[in-house]
Design an enzyme around this catalytic site. Structure first.
Site, PDB file in Angstrom:
ATOM      1  N   ARG A   1       6.429   9.698   8.899  1.00  0.00           N
ATOM      2  CA  ARG A   1       6.198  10.719   7.879  1.00  0.00           C
ATOM      3  C   ARG A   1       4.703  10.763   7.576  1.00  0.00           C
ATOM      4  NH1 ARG A   1       9.363   9.854   2.582  1.00  0.00           N
ATOM      5  NH2 ARG A   1      11.108  10.570   3.864  1.00  0.00           N
ATOM      6  N   GLY A   2       4.136  11.970   7.592  1.00  0.00           N
ATOM      7  CA  GLY A   2       2.723  12.108   7.270  1.00  0.00           C
ATOM      8  C   GLY A   2       1.810  11.379   8.233  1.00  0.00           C
TER       9      GLY A   2
ATOM     10  N   HIS B   1      10.501   1.088   1.175  1.00  0.00           N
ATOM     11  CA  HIS B   1      10.882   0.494   2.457  1.00  0.00           C
ATOM     12  C   HIS B   1      10.829  -1.037   2.420  1.00  0.00           C
ATOM     13  CE1 HIS B   1       8.636   4.300   3.048  1.00  0.00           C
ATOM     14  NE2 HIS B   1       9.551   4.600   3.948  1.00  0.00           N
ATOM     15  N   GLU B   2       9.691  -1.548   1.942  1.00  0.00           N
ATOM     16  CA  GLU B   2       9.486  -2.991   1.945  1.00  0.00           C
ATOM     17  C   GLU B   2      10.537  -3.703   1.097  1.00  0.00           C
ATOM     18  OE1 GLU B   2       5.320  -1.001   1.869  1.00  0.00           O
ATOM     19  OE2 GLU B   2       7.323  -0.619   1.076  1.00  0.00           O
TER      20      GLU B   2
ATOM     21  N   CYS C   1      13.244   7.589  -1.058  1.00  0.00           N
ATOM     22  CA  CYS C   1      12.025   7.291  -1.808  1.00  0.00           C
ATOM     23  C   CYS C   1      12.346   7.281  -3.297  1.00  0.00           C
ATOM     24  CB  CYS C   1      10.960   8.335  -1.499  1.00  0.00           C
ATOM     25  SG  CYS C   1       9.464   8.164  -2.512  1.00  0.00           S
TER      26      CYS C   1
ATOM     27  N   SER D   1       2.297   4.811   0.593  1.00  0.00           N
ATOM     28  CA  SER D   1       2.175   5.511   1.871  1.00  0.00           C
ATOM     29  C   SER D   1       1.368   6.802   1.799  1.00  0.00           C
ATOM     30  CB  SER D   1       3.571   5.805   2.432  1.00  0.00           C
ATOM     31  OG  SER D   1       4.324   6.590   1.521  1.00  0.00           O
TER      32      SER D   1
ATOM     33  N   ASP E   1      14.614   8.351   3.716  1.00  0.00           N
ATOM     34  CA  ASP E   1      13.876   7.452   4.608  1.00  0.00           C
ATOM     35  C   ASP E   1      14.863   6.956   5.663  1.00  0.00           C
ATOM     36  OD1 ASP E   1      11.458   7.600   3.139  1.00  0.00           O
ATOM     37  OD2 ASP E   1      12.177   6.081   1.742  1.00  0.00           O
TER      38      ASP E   1
ATOM     39  N   ILE F   1       0.853  -1.187   0.000  1.00  0.00           N
ATOM     40  CA  ILE F   1       0.000   0.000   0.000  1.00  0.00           C
ATOM     41  C   ILE F   1       0.889   1.237   0.000  1.00  0.00           C
ATOM     42  CG2 ILE F   1      -1.810   1.262   1.215  1.00  0.00           C
ATOM     43  CD1 ILE F   1      -2.700  -1.409   2.430  1.00  0.00           C
TER      44      ILE F   1
END
EC number: 1.7.1.13
Length: 275
Positions: A249-250, A220-221, A181, A83, A188, A81
């Protein structure tokens, strides 16, 4: 096939004023996995654990309610998903009325499951901040670093066999991890933990390997899965678990976990102090 190029990530978009599950944007896991040699049969189990800090809705009388929440996305789901889409989706509940908090929890679970293509568990609240009892920090090592990317698995090795005779169980961690990113180029930051059972892994080499992600752009994943694959192939532990706890973040942080065995899952029941 959904890719990050078609998502809201990296674009200026208005914040939603009404609930809208179509804001959620799935990204195929297969694309990133193909690049690191992972096929249909996964070499790991695990999850992407999201912590949500900014969740608000209205009760039956119109009074705002606030909560935190934890989402568990299984790593064998076909989609991760994105982000920013998750942030916008959660913001879209700010004017939505729910008679019970449980109704909101079930709605979020259904929407995230539909996006990921697998059952996503949702619970209110967050894990406590802390760390494991027997973690060995690699940050203490006195090393010179010159390589900041791309990720270099050549740094990974076992301690020379003439120096050790027995397998060990270790939990090695570093707070120095940084990747970027792939869409926006934003940094990150994360704490990365490797737990394994096998012949001893060279600590300096592992730290150098972590730092070689510093200029690397990847989700990230996918970073965690790359680390898992490289350590498994170069150091051949009998059991392995890799977890990264990324900073917030966010209003969200993500904590991907990949392990050879569910016996080691979860690797940590804590949030990182920087989260």
């Amino acid at each position: 096939m959904n890719t990050s190029h078609y998502s809201v990530l990296g674009h200026t978009v208005p914040y939603p004023k009404v609930y809208d599950p179509s804001l959620l944007f799935p990204i195929s896991r297969a694309v990133g996995r193909t690049q690191i040699g992972i096929g249909v049969v996964l070499p790991f189990v695990g999850e992407d654990r999201w912590h949500a800090y900014e969740l608000s809705w209205l009760d039956a009388r119109g009074k705002p309610c606030v909560a935190t929440a934890t989402f568990h996305v299984p790593c064998d789901s076909p989609y991760l998903i994105e982000s920013k889409s998750l942030k916008l989706y959660l913001n879209s509940f700010s004017a939505e009325v729910f008679n019970r908090a449980e109704a909101l929890r079930l709605r979020i679970a259904a929407d995230l499951s539909a996006c990921a293509g697998a059952a996503v568990a949702v619970e209110f609240g967050l894990p406590p901040v802390g760390s494991g009892d027997k973690e060995i920090s690699l940050d203490r090592l006195n090393v010179d670093i010159e390589d900041y990317g791309p990720p270099n698995p050549d740094y990974l090795s076992n301690v020379a066999q003439n120096l050790v005779e027995e397998m060990v169980e270790e939990t090695l961690t570093s707070t120095l991890f940084k990747s970027n990113c792939p869409v926006t180029g934003q940094p990150d930051w994360a704490s990365v933990t490797v737990r394994y059972f096998g012949m001893p892994i060279d600590h300096e080499g592992l730290l150098r390997y972590f730092i070689s992600f510093r200029h690397h752009a990847e989700f990230h994943e996918q970073c965690v899965e790359r680390i898992f694959q490289d350590v498994l192939q170069r150091c051949a532990p009998q059991c392995l678990a890799v977890e990264a706890r990324y900073t917030r973040r966010g209003g969200l942080d993500i904590n991907p976990l990949r392990t050879t065995s569910e016996m080691a899952w979860p690797l940590s029941v804590f949030r990182d102090p920087r989260q």
